[in-house]
Motif scaffolding. Sequence first.
Motif, PDB file in Angstrom:
ATOM      1  N   LEU A 105    -117.514  31.944   8.964  1.00 28.58           N
ATOM      2  CA  LEU A 105    -117.316  31.139  10.168  1.00 28.58           C
ATOM      3  C   LEU A 105    -116.726  29.763   9.861  1.00 28.58           C
ATOM      4  O   LEU A 105    -116.106  29.157  10.748  1.00 28.58           O
ATOM      5  N   ASP A 106    -116.889  29.278   8.652  1.00 31.50           N
ATOM      6  CA  ASP A 106    -116.281  27.999   8.289  1.00 31.50           C
ATOM      7  C   ASP A 106    -114.762  28.110   8.206  1.00 31.50           C
ATOM      8  O   ASP A 106    -114.057  27.100   8.226  1.00 31.50           O
ATOM      9  N   GLU A 107    -114.250  29.336   8.127  1.00 28.88           N
ATOM     10  CA  GLU A 107    -112.813  29.556   7.977  1.00 28.88           C
ATOM     11  C   GLU A 107    -112.181  30.260   9.170  1.00 28.88           C
ATOM     12  O   GLU A 107    -110.969  30.489   9.165  1.00 28.88           O
ATOM     13  N   ASP A 108    -112.959  30.611  10.192  1.00 28.29           N
ATOM     14  CA  ASP A 108    -112.423  31.404  11.309  1.00 28.29           C
ATOM     15  C   ASP A 108    -112.983  30.897  12.634  1.00 28.29           C
ATOM     16  O   ASP A 108    -114.089  31.271  13.037  1.00 28.29           O
ATOM     17  N   GLU A 109    -112.208  30.065  13.321  1.00 21.87           N
ATOM     18  CA  GLU A 109    -112.658  29.474  14.587  1.00 21.87           C
ATOM     19  C   GLU A 109    -112.814  30.527  15.682  1.00 21.87           C
ATOM     20  O   GLU A 109    -113.728  30.436  16.515  1.00 21.87           O
ATOM     21  N   THR A 110    -111.967  31.552  15.687  1.00 27.58           N
ATOM     22  CA  THR A 110    -112.083  32.610  16.687  1.00 27.58           C
ATOM     23  C   THR A 110    -113.398  33.360  16.525  1.00 27.58           C
ATOM     24  O   THR A 110    -114.073  33.670  17.506  1.00 27.58           O
ATOM     25  N   ALA A 111    -113.773  33.622  15.293  1.00 25.86           N
ATOM     26  CA  ALA A 111    -115.050  34.286  15.028  1.00 25.86           C
ATOM     27  C   ALA A 111    -116.215  33.389  15.440  1.00 25.86           C
ATOM     28  O   ALA A 111    -117.218  33.885  15.970  1.00 25.86           O
ATOM     29  N   THR A 112    -116.073  32.087  15.221  1.00 26.50           N
ATOM     30  CA  THR A 112    -117.119  31.155  15.650  1.00 26.50           C
ATOM     31  C   THR A 112    -117.286  31.213  17.164  1.00 26.50           C
ATOM     32  O   THR A 112    -118.410  31.212  17.674  1.00 26.50           O
ATOM     33  N   GLU A 113    -116.198  31.304  17.905  1.00 23.23           N
ATOM     34  CA  GLU A 113    -116.262  31.428  19.363  1.00 23.23           C
ATOM     35  C   GLU A 113    -116.986  32.712  19.763  1.00 23.23           C
ATOM     36  O   GLU A 113    -117.775  32.713  20.709  1.00 23.23           O
ATOM     37  N   LEU A 114    -116.721  33.809  19.053  1.00 21.76           N
ATOM     38  CA  LEU A 114    -117.404  35.075  19.333  1.00 21.76           C
ATOM     39  C   LEU A 114    -118.902  34.937  19.117  1.00 21.76           C
ATOM     40  O   LEU A 114    -119.705  35.343  19.962  1.00 21.76           O
ATOM     41  N   VAL A 115    -119.295  34.342  18.000  1.00 25.01           N
ATOM     42  CA  VAL A 115    -120.715  34.157  17.703  1.00 25.01           C
ATOM     43  C   VAL A 115    -121.369  33.289  18.775  1.00 25.01           C
ATOM     44  O   VAL A 115    -122.462  33.598  19.267  1.00 25.01           O
ATOM     45  N   ARG A 116    -120.705  32.233  19.171  1.00 27.36           N
ATOM     46  CA  ARG A 116    -121.246  31.366  20.232  1.00 27.36           C
ATOM     47  C   ARG A 116    -121.373  32.137  21.552  1.00 27.36           C
ATOM     48  O   ARG A 116    -122.330  31.942  22.303  1.00 27.36           O
ATOM     49  N   HIS A 117    -120.440  33.014  21.823  1.00 27.64           N
ATOM     50  CA  HIS A 117    -120.513  33.846  23.035  1.00 27.64           C
ATOM     51  C   HIS A 117    -121.731  34.772  22.972  1.00 27.64           C
ATOM     52  O   HIS A 117    -122.493  34.873  23.940  1.00 27.64           O
ATOM     53  N   LEU A 118    -121.914  35.439  21.855  1.00 32.77           N
ATOM     54  CA  LEU A 118    -123.049  36.355  21.700  1.00 32.77           C
ATOM     55  C   LEU A 118    -124.377  35.619  21.824  1.00 32.77           C
ATOM     56  O   LEU A 118    -125.350  36.167  22.339  1.00 32.77           O
ATOM     57  N   GLN A 119    -124.410  34.369  21.362  1.00 31.59           N
ATOM     58  CA  GLN A 119    -125.653  33.600  21.312  1.00 31.59           C
ATOM     59  C   GLN A 119    -125.766  32.571  22.433  1.00 31.59           C
ATOM     60  O   GLN A 119    -126.591  31.667  22.357  1.00 31.59           O
ATOM     61  N   ARG A 120    -124.940  32.713  23.438  1.00 30.08           N
ATOM     62  CA  ARG A 120    -124.976  31.804  24.604  1.00 30.08           C
ATOM     63  C   ARG A 120    -124.868  30.341  24.194  1.00 30.08           C
ATOM     64  O   ARG A 120    -125.663  29.497  24.604  1.00 30.08           O
ATOM     65  N   GLY A 121    -123.868  30.079  23.341  1.00 26.78           N
ATOM     66  CA  GLY A 121    -123.559  28.706  22.968  1.00 26.78           C
ATOM     67  C   GLY A 121    -124.032  28.277  21.597  1.00 26.78           C
ATOM     68  O   GLY A 121    -123.584  27.258  21.080  1.00 26.78           O
ATOM     69  N   GLN A 122    -124.925  29.023  20.989  1.00 25.58           N
ATOM     70  CA  GLN A 122    -125.432  28.644  19.668  1.00 25.58           C
ATOM     71  C   GLN A 122    -124.585  29.261  18.565  1.00 25.58           C
ATOM     72  O   GLN A 122    -123.783  30.163  18.809  1.00 25.58           O
ATOM     73  N   ARG A 123    -124.792  28.779  17.362  1.00 26.33           N
ATOM     74  CA  ARG A 123    -124.090  29.315  16.186  1.00 26.33           C
ATOM     75  C   ARG A 123    -125.090  29.469  15.052  1.00 26.33           C
ATOM     76  O   ARG A 123    -125.112  28.720  14.094  1.00 26.33           O
ATOM     77  N   ARG A 124    -125.955  30.465  15.181  1.00 21.69           N
ATOM     78  CA  ARG A 124    -126.950  30.729  14.136  1.00 21.69           C
ATOM     79  C   ARG A 124    -126.434  31.869  13.267  1.00 21.69           C
ATOM     80  O   ARG A 124    -125.803  32.804  13.754  1.00 21.69           O
ATOM     81  N   ILE A 125    -126.737  31.759  11.989  1.00 19.91           N
ATOM     82  CA  ILE A 125    -126.249  32.764  11.050  1.00 19.91           C
ATOM     83  C   ILE A 125    -127.367  33.214  10.126  1.00 19.91           C
ATOM     84  O   ILE A 125    -128.314  32.455   9.900  1.00 19.91           O
ATOM     85  N   VAL A 162    -120.536  41.160   9.448  1.00 22.76           N
ATOM     86  CA  VAL A 162    -121.492  40.091   9.156  1.00 22.76           C
ATOM     87  C   VAL A 162    -120.753  38.766   9.288  1.00 22.76           C
ATOM     88  O   VAL A 162    -119.774  38.519   8.575  1.00 22.76           O
ATOM     89  N   TYR A 163    -121.210  37.937  10.228  1.00 26.85           N
ATOM     90  CA  TYR A 163    -120.651  36.601  10.417  1.00 26.85           C
ATOM     91  C   TYR A 163    -121.592  35.609   9.754  1.00 26.85           C
ATOM     92  O   TYR A 163    -122.799  35.643   9.997  1.00 26.85           O
ATOM     93  N   GLY A 164    -121.039  34.754   8.903  1.00 22.16           N
ATOM     94  CA  GLY A 164    -121.885  33.801   8.211  1.00 22.16           C
ATOM     95  C   GLY A 164    -121.079  32.720   7.537  1.00 22.16           C
ATOM     96  O   GLY A 164    -119.927  32.458   7.898  1.00 22.16           O
ATOM     97  N   THR A 165    -121.688  32.094   6.540  1.00 22.25           N
ATOM     98  CA  THR A 165    -121.031  31.096   5.695  1.00 22.25           C
ATOM     99  C   THR A 165    -121.496  31.323   4.264  1.00 22.25           C
ATOM    100  O   THR A 165    -122.560  31.894   4.034  1.00 22.25           O
ATOM    101  N   GLY A 166    -120.681  30.876   3.343  1.00 20.83           N
ATOM    102  CA  GLY A 166    -121.017  31.048   1.937  1.00 20.83           C
ATOM    103  C   GLY A 166    -122.186  30.205   1.473  1.00 20.83           C
ATOM    104  O   GLY A 166    -122.829  30.538   0.480  1.00 20.83           O
ATOM    105  N   TRP A 167    -122.473  29.122   2.181  1.00 22.71           N
ATOM    106  CA  TRP A 167    -123.531  28.203   1.746  1.00 22.71           C
ATOM    107  C   TRP A 167    -124.917  28.562   2.281  1.00 22.71           C
ATOM    108  O   TRP A 167    -125.901  27.978   1.868  1.00 22.71           O
ATOM    109  N   CYS A 168    -125.018  29.536   3.185  1.00 22.80           N
ATOM    110  CA  CYS A 168    -126.294  29.834   3.833  1.00 22.80           C
ATOM    111  C   CYS A 168    -127.116  30.861   3.037  1.00 22.80           C
ATOM    112  O   CYS A 168    -126.660  31.988   2.816  1.00 22.80           O
TER     113      CYS A 168
END
Length: 97
Positions: free
Chosen positions: A42-62, A14-20
């Motif tokens: 994702l607020d603490e892991d830039e590599t994971a953020t890149e993965l999420v953006r890859h899966l979502q074709r540039g977006q970062r929705r959680i 599960v990729y997310g943030t504590g505030w969501c």
Amino acid sequence: MTADDLPHHDELVVYGTGWCPDVRRSRALLDQAGIAYTYVDLDEDETATELVRHLQRGQRRIPTLLWPNGSFLVEPTDDQLRAHLDTVDRQPSDLAG
């Protein structure tokens, strides 16, 4: 990033943030169902953020939920998450034999 670059996990991630609130809701559903998962903030892991953006074709929705079989959900409703869990549970877990 190619498919070979995706991390391979033995359980749901599960990729997310504590505030969501949607992340908290999905995690609560998984916890109540007794589903094992790894949580990545994702607020603490830039590599994971890149993965999420890859899966979502540039977006970062959680939340973004990624299963070992490569399937994933983005911002699922509770009903969508339950339905996907039912589908994943019906698949053979060991296709290697």
